[in-house]
Motif scaffolding. Sequence first.
Motif, PDB file in Angstrom:
ATOM      1  N   LYS A 200      31.753  49.860  36.988  1.00  0.00           N
ATOM      2  CA  LYS A 200      31.686  48.853  36.364  1.00  0.00           C
ATOM      3  C   LYS A 200      32.966  48.393  35.682  1.00  0.00           C
ATOM      4  O   LYS A 200      33.078  48.262  34.476  1.00  0.00           O
ATOM      5  CB  LYS A 200      31.000  49.440  34.880  1.00  0.00           C
ATOM      6  CG  LYS A 200      29.450  49.922  35.300  1.00  0.00           C
ATOM      7  CD  LYS A 200      28.730  50.402  34.215  1.00  0.00           C
ATOM      8  CE  LYS A 200      27.253  50.788  34.538  1.00  0.00           C
ATOM      9  NZ  LYS A 200      26.408  49.588  35.455  1.00  0.00           N
ATOM     10  N   THR A 201      33.843  48.073  36.236  1.00  0.00           N
ATOM     11  CA  THR A 201      35.238  47.579  36.031  1.00  0.00           C
ATOM     12  C   THR A 201      35.157  46.231  35.121  1.00  0.00           C
ATOM     13  O   THR A 201      35.818  45.778  34.649  1.00  0.00           O
ATOM     14  CB  THR A 201      36.146  47.557  37.046  1.00  0.00           C
ATOM     15  OG1 THR A 201      35.606  46.645  38.303  1.00  0.00           O
ATOM     16  CG2 THR A 201      36.602  48.735  37.832  1.00  0.00           C
ATOM     17  N   PHE A 202      34.085  45.505  35.769  1.00  0.00           N
ATOM     18  CA  PHE A 202      33.677  44.054  35.129  1.00  0.00           C
ATOM     19  C   PHE A 202      33.377  44.284  33.734  1.00  0.00           C
ATOM     20  O   PHE A 202      33.582  43.398  32.861  1.00  0.00           O
ATOM     21  CB  PHE A 202      32.829  43.528  35.959  1.00  0.00           C
ATOM     22  CG  PHE A 202      31.510  44.296  35.732  1.00  0.00           C
ATOM     23  CD1 PHE A 202      30.596  44.237  34.790  1.00  0.00           C
ATOM     24  CD2 PHE A 202      31.258  45.166  37.167  1.00  0.00           C
ATOM     25  CE1 PHE A 202      29.244  44.835  34.843  1.00  0.00           C
ATOM     26  CE2 PHE A 202      29.965  45.698  37.099  1.00  0.00           C
ATOM     27  CZ  PHE A 202      28.903  45.532  36.040  1.00  0.00           C
ATOM     28  N   ALA A 203      33.187  45.155  33.161  1.00  0.00           N
ATOM     29  CA  ALA A 203      32.485  45.631  31.789  1.00  0.00           C
ATOM     30  C   ALA A 203      33.871  45.093  30.996  1.00  0.00           C
ATOM     31  O   ALA A 203      33.652  44.777  29.860  1.00  0.00           O
ATOM     32  CB  ALA A 203      31.919  46.856  31.502  1.00  0.00           C
ATOM     33  N   ARG A 204      35.222  45.541  31.309  1.00  0.00           N
ATOM     34  CA  ARG A 204      36.355  45.273  30.531  1.00  0.00           C
ATOM     35  C   ARG A 204      37.018  43.873  30.676  1.00  0.00           C
ATOM     36  O   ARG A 204      38.097  43.458  30.514  1.00  0.00           O
ATOM     37  CB  ARG A 204      37.445  46.436  30.933  1.00  0.00           C
ATOM     38  CG  ARG A 204      36.866  47.934  30.744  1.00  0.00           C
ATOM     39  CD  ARG A 204      37.982  48.769  30.889  1.00  0.00           C
ATOM     40  NE  ARG A 204      38.471  48.786  32.128  1.00  0.00           N
ATOM     41  CZ  ARG A 204      37.685  49.594  33.092  1.00  0.00           C
ATOM     42  NH1 ARG A 204      36.629  50.445  32.749  1.00  0.00           N
ATOM     43  NH2 ARG A 204      38.477  49.547  34.529  1.00  0.00           N
ATOM     44  N   LYS A 205      36.027  43.072  31.528  1.00  0.00           N
ATOM     45  CA  LYS A 205      36.727  41.686  32.102  1.00  0.00           C
ATOM     46  C   LYS A 205      35.947  40.409  31.690  1.00  0.00           C
ATOM     47  O   LYS A 205      34.954  40.078  32.520  1.00  0.00           O
ATOM     48  CB  LYS A 205      37.143  41.726  33.555  1.00  0.00           C
ATOM     49  CG  LYS A 205      38.054  42.981  34.000  1.00  0.00           C
ATOM     50  CD  LYS A 205      38.181  42.795  35.570  1.00  0.00           C
ATOM     51  CE  LYS A 205      39.107  43.806  35.976  1.00  0.00           C
ATOM     52  NZ  LYS A 205      39.270  43.887  37.251  1.00  0.00           N
ATOM     53  N   PRO A 206      35.749  40.126  30.436  1.00  0.00           N
ATOM     54  CA  PRO A 206      34.972  39.146  30.075  1.00  0.00           C
ATOM     55  C   PRO A 206      35.059  37.856  30.679  1.00  0.00           C
ATOM     56  O   PRO A 206      33.897  37.094  31.121  1.00  0.00           O
ATOM     57  CB  PRO A 206      35.303  38.852  28.395  1.00  0.00           C
ATOM     58  CG  PRO A 206      36.693  39.524  28.340  1.00  0.00           C
ATOM     59  CD  PRO A 206      36.560  40.627  29.376  1.00  0.00           C
ATOM     60  N   GLU A 207      36.118  37.601  31.302  1.00  0.00           N
ATOM     61  CA  GLU A 207      36.473  36.502  31.856  1.00  0.00           C
ATOM     62  C   GLU A 207      35.650  36.320  33.570  1.00  0.00           C
ATOM     63  O   GLU A 207      35.123  35.365  33.875  1.00  0.00           O
ATOM     64  CB  GLU A 207      38.020  36.022  32.250  1.00  0.00           C
ATOM     65  CG  GLU A 207      38.595  36.856  33.250  1.00  0.00           C
ATOM     66  CD  GLU A 207      38.749  38.272  32.754  1.00  0.00           C
ATOM     67  OE1 GLU A 207      39.472  39.189  33.247  1.00  0.00           O
ATOM     68  OE2 GLU A 207      38.782  38.524  31.441  1.00  0.00           O
TER      69      GLU A 207
END
Length: 252
Positions: A200-207
């Motif tokens: 879930k690395t995307f959870a820290r990347k709102p862009e």
Amino acid sequence: MGPGDDSLVGKFWRPARPRKRKRQTRRNLWQSRIKWYGLPVLGLVVGVWATLRFSLLAPDPPVNPNDLCEIFREHTVWYDYAKESQERWGTPIATQMAFVYYESSFRSHARPPRTLLWGFIPWSRPTTAYGYAQALDPAWGEYLAANGDGIFTVRTDMEYALDFVGWYNHLTNRQLGIPFYNPRQLYLAYHEGRGGYARKTFARKPEVTALASRVQARAFRYDNQLKSCEQEFQCWRWYQFWPFCSANPSPQ
């Protein structure tokens, strides 16, 4: 025969030996030239051909990239490539094209912009992403190993770019269970890698999550557009005819 006849016979046959030696000399000369110049010339011809094939003759991006019908009218063979990838791997045509839109804007030789050293000197690129699908070197290497490594299988060819997208999403579906009709989650796994998606690395990347939502919206819009025009691109080749080809929109 008399002496006169003998002299005539001798005069007739003696010149044959120099002609034979001359032909042999000419043959040796050409063999020598081919030995020294043949491979370099062949390399030059192949290089020119490859440049024309994969660079100078690369198709321009579509004039209207917001309409999938117009994209396929301009580049009809792209429909064939997307259709083949869908049938082989499962990712819908519209989703494949939405991925390519956001990855490269349909530019065959797209690369990430170079970083700047000291703020003004062009330096290295942040990743090895390249081509229509922006496939990274390691992922592309895995694709080639799994599907056959050929000199004509390149990231700048839409046929292989779409096949790569389909192949990657096929593995995502098999390993992570993400359905093919969920473009948002498929794109998150495509962007972050399957390992990054699992963490879930995307959870820290709102862009990135915002981009994935845009990919999904475009995929759904492309799908609705394709339903209105797909029959135009089915059975359009001279060798495609009923009953071997049926111009019916495929379910997506």
